[in-house]
Design an enzyme around this catalytic site. Sequence first.
Site, PDB file in Angstrom:
ATOM      1  N   CYS A 206    -121.313  -6.717 -59.931  1.00 43.90           N
ATOM      2  CA  CYS A 206    -122.681  -6.183 -59.895  1.00 43.90           C
ATOM      3  C   CYS A 206    -122.698  -4.759 -60.420  1.00 43.90           C
ATOM      4  CB  CYS A 206    -123.242  -6.250 -58.476  1.00 43.90           C
ATOM      5  SG  CYS A 206    -124.952  -5.673 -58.349  1.00 43.90           S
TER       6      CYS A 206
ATOM      7  N   CYS B  20    -125.138  -2.370 -58.869  1.00 38.74           N
ATOM      8  CA  CYS B  20    -124.818  -1.876 -57.528  1.00 38.74           C
ATOM      9  C   CYS B  20    -123.737  -0.804 -57.586  1.00 38.74           C
ATOM     10  CB  CYS B  20    -124.246  -2.983 -56.635  1.00 38.74           C
ATOM     11  SG  CYS B  20    -125.154  -4.493 -56.656  1.00 38.74           S
ATOM     12  N   ASP B  21    -122.727  -1.043 -58.392  1.00 37.11           N
ATOM     13  CA  ASP B  21    -121.478  -0.289 -58.247  1.00 37.11           C
ATOM     14  C   ASP B  21    -121.202   0.721 -59.353  1.00 37.11           C
ATOM     15  OD1 ASP B  21    -121.251  -1.926 -56.067  1.00 37.11           O
ATOM     16  OD2 ASP B  21    -119.859  -3.316 -57.003  1.00 37.11           O
TER      17      ASP B  21
END
Lengths: 112, 308
Positions: free
Chosen positions: B133, B136-137
């Site tokens: 992701c 997200c990261d």
Amino acid sequence: MMTFPYKIHMLELTSSNFDSSVLASSSAVLVDFWAPWCGPCKMMGPIVEQLAGEMPDVVFGKVNVDDHGELAQRYNILSIPTFLVFKGGHVADQFSGVMPAEALKARIEKYL
Amino acid sequence: MSMEKVIIIGSGPAGHTAAIYAARAELTPLLFEGRIPGGQLMLTTEVENFPGFPGGAQGPEMMELFRKQSQRFGTRIVADDVVAVDFSVRPFLVKTADAEYHAESLIVSTGATAMWLDVPGEKKYGGRGVSACATCDGFFFKGKKIIVVGGGDSAMEEATFLTRFAESVTVIVRREELRASKIMQERARANSKILFVWNSEVKEIVGDGTRVTGVKLFDNKTNVMSELATDGVFVAIGHKPNTELFAGKLELDTKGYVVTQPHSTRTSVEGVFAAGDVADHYYRQAITAAGTGCMAAIDAERWLASRE
């Protein structure tokens, strides 16, 4: 579902209260590292909140990594959501990603 | 025995659109959203190509709107996973861990899930430098050197997105060309932070015990193994359909996708319809999933009417 911010039972952790609320706690502590722009974090938000209501013996806290990058760095957070379980001031467990409520609960219960 | 006219399994754009149409046709659908609802849009940030949202929308917020709209017309939503189905009986049987449901017709919209590499080190360093992701990261890789594995559109999109944070992004491609669409390729190739390594496969992810430090690469042209230092590994090698529940019960293609009849959402079992990414490895868009969800509801409604 999927509402923010958390409403109940959740400590808003910062660099100034982290040590006293988490490391010095006599109970097990679950810390949720999250950010408002992270979809999976939003999926887990209501689940963590639900467990905070169901598990009175555990302290639940959350760290907004946008606002408290130094805490994310201190614990080597490279992915969110990441959950840390603290017991006696030490990291007892660390895991990331979405999971159902029962799975998260079972993982925390190991440290009660 | 309670009997449903239509049960919908899945809570992405396909499932909720099917629910909106089925509910408005007074079929009072029962929708199983699963314990982790919302589908792949929950893993995205900005959705900029869904008509009607000229300023874009956040994926998770968009799914909340879909859900509200299907509830508005009377869809009942069950926050549980379906663990088994039986299509050999009429009405069809749908089971969760602790309840059974019966339905005259069924719409399968269980979607697809991003695939992992399945190599040593991947699980160990999950959340410690290995990610599926980027949105997200990526944030955690400011000024770092990272790799993206894959040669399709999602790999190009992730690589391009990650250059906001990373010092360099190396894309590891198994073949000597990209599968990605022309526009996505051009965008990635024009970005000076993005490098490509061709004909190469990640065979192992290595680290220092707490975080990723590199990957072992196999060059499939020269058969040479090498090691590449990296702080992060973003995996974007495609998706697999969520059809474990239907193996041996619905006709699936060689990749596991539900087979539907041309210009229809009918599956190999009469009364069972499929919509969205679970039956589509080609378009895979929120809007096409919503479109086929609508088709499935109409197909189910007409099929039910034809039996009365």
